[in-house]
Write a protein that holds these residues in place. Sequence first.
Motif, PDB file in Angstrom:
ATOM      1  N   GLY A  81       0.855  -1.186   0.034  1.00  0.00           N
ATOM      2  CA  GLY A  81       0.348  -0.080  -0.101  1.00  0.00           C
ATOM      3  C   GLY A  81       0.866   1.291   0.083  1.00  0.00           C
ATOM      4  O   GLY A  81       1.783   1.454   0.761  1.00  0.00           O
ATOM      5  N   ILE A  82       0.531   2.240  -0.789  1.00  0.00           N
ATOM      6  CA  ILE A  82       1.130   3.396  -0.753  1.00  0.00           C
ATOM      7  C   ILE A  82       0.161   4.484  -1.447  1.00  0.00           C
ATOM      8  O   ILE A  82      -0.827   4.388  -2.144  1.00  0.00           O
ATOM      9  CB  ILE A  82       2.102   3.363  -2.113  1.00  0.00           C
ATOM     10  N   LEU A  83       0.564   5.709  -1.028  1.00  0.00           N
ATOM     11  CA  LEU A  83       0.004   6.840  -1.600  1.00  0.00           C
ATOM     12  C   LEU A  83       0.979   7.529  -2.537  1.00  0.00           C
ATOM     13  O   LEU A  83       2.016   7.665  -2.157  1.00  0.00           O
ATOM     14  CB  LEU A  83      -0.586   8.143  -0.362  1.00  0.00           C
ATOM     15  N   HIS A  84       0.286   8.213  -3.811  1.00  0.00           N
ATOM     16  CA  HIS A  84       1.300   8.878  -4.586  1.00  0.00           C
ATOM     17  C   HIS A  84       0.201  10.066  -5.345  1.00  0.00           C
ATOM     18  O   HIS A  84      -0.911   9.990  -5.452  1.00  0.00           O
ATOM     19  CB  HIS A  84       2.194   8.169  -5.477  1.00  0.00           C
ATOM     20  N   ILE A  85       1.361  10.858  -5.828  1.00  0.00           N
ATOM     21  CA  ILE A  85       0.714  12.007  -6.690  1.00  0.00           C
ATOM     22  C   ILE A  85       1.490  12.089  -7.984  1.00  0.00           C
ATOM     23  O   ILE A  85       2.871  11.958  -8.015  1.00  0.00           O
ATOM     24  CB  ILE A  85       0.520  13.359  -5.981  1.00  0.00           C
TER      25      ILE A  85
END
Length: 329
Positions: free
Chosen positions: A123-127
């Motif tokens: 799991g990761i958040l990115h932009i």
Amino acid sequence: MPAVTVENTLLLPRVAEPDPVTAQQRPVRRVTSAPQGFEGEGFPVYRAFAGVPARELDPFVHMDQMGEVEYAPGEPKGTAWHPHRGFETVTYMIDGRMEHQDSHGGGGTITDGATQWMTAGSGILHIEAPPEDLVVSGGLFHGVQLWVNLPRANKWNAPRYQSIEGPESALLSSPDGGALVRVIAGEVAGHAGPGSTFTPITLVHATVSPGARLVLPWRADFNALAYALSGRGTAGAERRPLDAHQMAVFGSGDTLTLEATDHPDSRTPALDVLILGGRPIREPVAHFGPFVMNTKAEVIQAVEDFERGRFGLEPAGRMPHTAPGEELA
């Protein structure tokens, strides 16, 4: 379409054509056309895998050709913060620039021929967004984002980030110099690309000059797909027509052939094609928005983990994330 190019392809290592007596040419099973859509905050894409059965794509899940578009000042768009789990995202920039940042410290600028390889894993958040100066000035934007599935055993691996600069790709030539082959990941004729993958794949960007032919050896245990980014040509020894924004799906064999037409259009004289293949995982796939898991229960868990903040934290001062059920790149 600059990506990475050279003045004289004949100075590069050459990919010898496989022996036509012993090589098994892959036939073309189908040619599909990519419909247009919009992604993220509204940038235009071509849905490259539309119309291709999932079993023929395995281990790939999704691919968008982003652009090619010439933005006016103030028009460039990207994505907001969003989550991923269970697969790898590969962003290959051909023209223009895109900035990446994620919740595990990965980030940088992707430009002309560079590749960002992000393993979402557990799991990761990115932009991904255009730099501020590009928003102000406008300019050309063209790239590809590919989703590569992870086997069940690797879906819970820790996230990681690879920044692959364009010149790091292995640069090869066809025997007569008529085609430039950039190996981004995997191996072609003993030449390995820099991308490190959990799922065995090969990813190549080839530029085939007008009237030239490219014959590549291809692992028999991999599937084989060829997506035309621009230009016009044919796929397979049977010379099935292949135009820009079309995908050729090859059948079994250990060799594939692409040719560029003698009569290209004036804007894109060469045939630029992304060639990809991998060893099928052959596991159940439960795909919902930015989560690619094996079961519905694992997808529900991913949504709950995201909502509870278990994918990491967004750095302060950046755009808010989008909802986990949206169609995201």
